[in-house]
Design an enzyme around this catalytic site. Structure first.
Site, mmCIF file in Angstrom:
data_model
loop_
_atom_site.group_PDB
_atom_site.id
_atom_site.type_symbol
_atom_site.label_atom_id
_atom_site.label_comp_id
_atom_site.label_asym_id
_atom_site.label_seq_id
_atom_site.Cartn_x
_atom_site.Cartn_y
_atom_site.Cartn_z
ATOM 1 N N TYR A 101 0.861 -1.180 0.000
ATOM 2 C CA TYR A 101 0.000 0.000 0.000
ATOM 3 C C TYR A 101 0.892 1.223 0.000
ATOM 4 C CZ TYR A 101 -3.278 3.612 1.554
ATOM 5 O OH TYR A 101 -4.022 4.754 1.633
ATOM 6 N N GLU A 183 -3.427 7.523 -4.335
ATOM 7 C CA GLU A 183 -3.271 6.243 -3.634
ATOM 8 C C GLU A 183 -3.170 5.085 -4.610
ATOM 9 O OE1 GLU A 183 -5.916 4.826 -0.086
ATOM 10 O OE2 GLU A 183 -6.773 3.954 -1.921
#
Length: 369
Positions: A101, A183
């Site tokens: 992530y 993101e």
């Protein structure tokens, strides 16, 4: 503005972030053709501006043409968290070793961008305990910071270099597009240590939209925006409570910045243009009157080609028939401004000598309602 996955990936590609080959397919006919070009196995992905697609069934693996015929219509017809599927992204499936992530987000309270990374991807980041968090200021993540974050989440060798490069690109995107969030979740690690963005999320700042014409292709125009365009003036809806009205994009833009610097939240950008008439300004007020979030109107107008009395006449008409019911705070300068001030005396339009005074009153006025 929250971009769909395929739109975020369109931006990613411009910054050299590696992606899987894919096609956007709004119809089953297009999906069949895309599948022939891409080859199986594929992943069918609902394009909605919300998370949780996987849990809701909006991401489906597809190993054959028969599966495509069955699953594509299901995904295209889905509604996830109240949002209907806008279109479908078909992507090649990939063999991955692990998932990471990485994100960079704007922390308004601390006036800095913050990098968040984890060795666990594909999950809600709030549930991950071992997050690495670094504030990087408003200039973005430099090479040293990118390398440090890669090391902090346990990467080394080629994987660390690939991660650092991806983070640097993501940071550049966020800075240059003035994004509130950029993101990648998950960022997939392949067998050779290289990385590919399996998903992407970008949220841009509506207040900076006027500086980024290149992003407007991603915006879904609202009904009011379409009506404004048809009537010859520019309107962009936002989520604040002060409608900003002016003549000329530059003047409206600068008013925007001053309003936000003063703690105000724009509900719209409205440029009545250089050829405004009483009728067109009145029509602009009609549209503002339909924006339920708007609690105050801020007018900053310099009379040249557009007479300030034209604007005053339209405002009086709009208040007279109940088209607008919220207060207006105005700075009108230039042609016939004194006459305009006399016309508006005693009305719900408060006049000010400077834009700073008008902005201060508009912010307070919106908060009182």
């Amino acid at each position: 503005m929250r971009l769909l996955e395929h739109q975020a990936k369109d931006l990613f590609a411009g910054y050299g972030i590696r992606l899987l080959e894919g096609r956007v397919c709004p119809t089953i006919e297009g999906a069949r053709e895309a599948a022939r070009e891409l080859g199986y196995p594929l992943v069918i992905k609902s394009q909605v501006p919300v998370g949780g697609r996987g849990k809701a069934g909006g991401i489906q693996k597809c190993a054959s043409a028969d599966e495509l015929e069955l699953k594509f219509p299901q995904v295209l017809g889905m509604t996830i968290k109240g949002e209907r599927t806008r279109t479908v992204l078909l992507e090649k499936a990939a063999e991955i070793s692990s998932e990471l992530y990485v994100a960079i987000m704007l922390n308004r309270g601390r006036r800095t961008y913050t990098v968040i990374a984890s060795s666990e991807g594909g999950v809600e980041i709030e549930s991950v305990k071992g997050q690495t968090i670094r504030d990087v200021g408003l200039g973005g993540a430099d090479a040293a910071t990118c390398a440090e974050v890669a090391s902090a989440i346990g990467l080394g060798g080629e994987a660390a270099a690939s991660f650092a490069s991806t983070l640097a690109s993501l940071s550049s995107l966020a800075m240059e597009k003035e994004a509130e969030l950029a993101e990648i979740n998950p960022l997939a690690v392949l067998a050779d240590g290289s990385m590919v963005a399996l998903d992407g999320k970008v949220i841009t700042d509506d207040n900076s939209a006027f500086r980024h014409e290149e992003l407007q292709k991603y915006r879904e125009a609202s009904e009011l925006e379409d009506r404004a365009a048809a009537r010859g003036f520019s309107l962009v809806e936002m989520d604040g409570d002060v409608a900003v009205v002016g003549n000329g994009a530059g003047l409206v833009m600068s008013t925007f910045d001053m309003l936000t610097d003063s703690g105000g939240r724009p509900s719209c950008f409205l440029d009545v243009g250089g050829g405004a008439t009483v009728e067109s300004v009145y029509e602009a007020m009609e549209l503002i009157g339909k924006m339920r979030r708007t609690r105050a109107i801020l007018v900053n107008l310099y009379g040249g080609i557009v007479r300030t009395t034209t604007v005053a006449t339209a405002l009086l008409k709009a208040y007279g028939d109940g088209t607008i019911k919220v207060p207006t705070f105005a700075r009108l300068k230039g042609a016939e401004s004194e006459k305009a001030r006399e016309m508006l005396d005693g009305s719900r339009v408060e006049m000010f000598g400077t834009v700073e005074e008008a902005i201060g009153a508009a912010v307070k006025g919106a908060r009182r309602r």
